[in-house]
Design an enzyme around this catalytic site. Sequence first.
Site, PDB file in Angstrom:
ATOM      1  N   GLU A 130      38.538  29.483  55.610  1.00 39.05           N
ATOM      2  CA  GLU A 130      37.494  30.373  55.852  1.00 39.05           C
ATOM      3  C   GLU A 130      37.802  31.713  55.497  1.00 39.05           C
ATOM      4  OE1 GLU A 130      34.472  33.081  57.914  1.00 39.05           O
ATOM      5  OE2 GLU A 130      36.691  32.990  57.999  1.00 39.05           O
ATOM      6  N   ASP A 159      31.135  31.910  64.978  1.00 38.34           N
ATOM      7  CA  ASP A 159      32.039  32.578  64.636  1.00 38.34           C
ATOM      8  C   ASP A 159      32.084  33.596  65.032  1.00 38.34           C
ATOM      9  OD1 ASP A 159      34.365  33.658  62.847  1.00 38.34           O
ATOM     10  OD2 ASP A 159      33.229  33.426  60.856  1.00 38.34           O
TER      11      ASP A 159
END
Length: 303
Positions: A130, A159
């Site tokens: 990511e 997140d």
Amino acid sequence: MKHSSLTQHLEALQAAADANGGNRAAATGGYEASAAYVEEQLRAAGYEPRRQEFSYGRRNPVDTFNILADTGSGSGSVLVLGAHLDSVEDGPGLNDNGSGVAAVLEVALRLAEEGAVPRERIRFAFWGGEEDGLYGSEHYVKELSRAEAAAHVAYLNVDVVGSPNAVVFVYDGDGSDTEEAGPEGSAAVERVFQDILRAKGVEALPFGFIGDSDYDAFVQGGIPAGGLFTGDAGTKSEAEARTFGGQAGLQYDECFHLACDTIKNVNMAVLEQMTETLMSATVSLGGIEGGLAKGAATEEGAG
């Protein structure tokens, strides 16, 4: 929600970084140690985690993987809960994104413990790559057939959900407050999160789909998306400080992408509240009849 189990997850991720040069970046020992912990926890709960391997980067290819684990289901539909497992190279990444990993993992373990049977298949995803460019989630969506993509009822992104100077954000599925709405169905996801938080006295703020986290591939792929976020590099406003407490004029997370993003940087009360909210949203969107035996909520850490 068990405070001790969330802390245990964070301690394991901190230990993975400490033993491997201070980070958990993709394709490092810290990432492998983080993955091994997540897989061990999932297996102990009765899941069968699998690694979805992929590579990115042309000049010096990085070989890494996502971890995926599913509940059983009577339907062909899938609800995905996702958090990126990697950190930046500059720090251990305990708020970004050990907090999200702990929340998703805890929901998986709790559903298994309760013996919950969701209407939808629930897939727990821990993304790799990511921090280098959202590669893990992008690979996942790219690998879906058209029929598989259509079977995804929603993607819930987690997140950065333990910020020390937190604001509670929910992704703006209907586009009413930001520039772009999510795919059809995203407004309903936003509403579910808003209603859960409102019932706890929290008026969440909308946050736009700006392409900065793993929801992006799902949004681009036409899959309804939403999720939770408590702020990273942005600065808390006076109005936000009045609503959520904390200190105006400072970043939501002063340790964002730095070596000081350790376990001490995670606001446990906020992380518990976000984990509880994710649990309640999963119960609602996953079609878990009658909720959970012990209730999907806890008062500790709420408000």
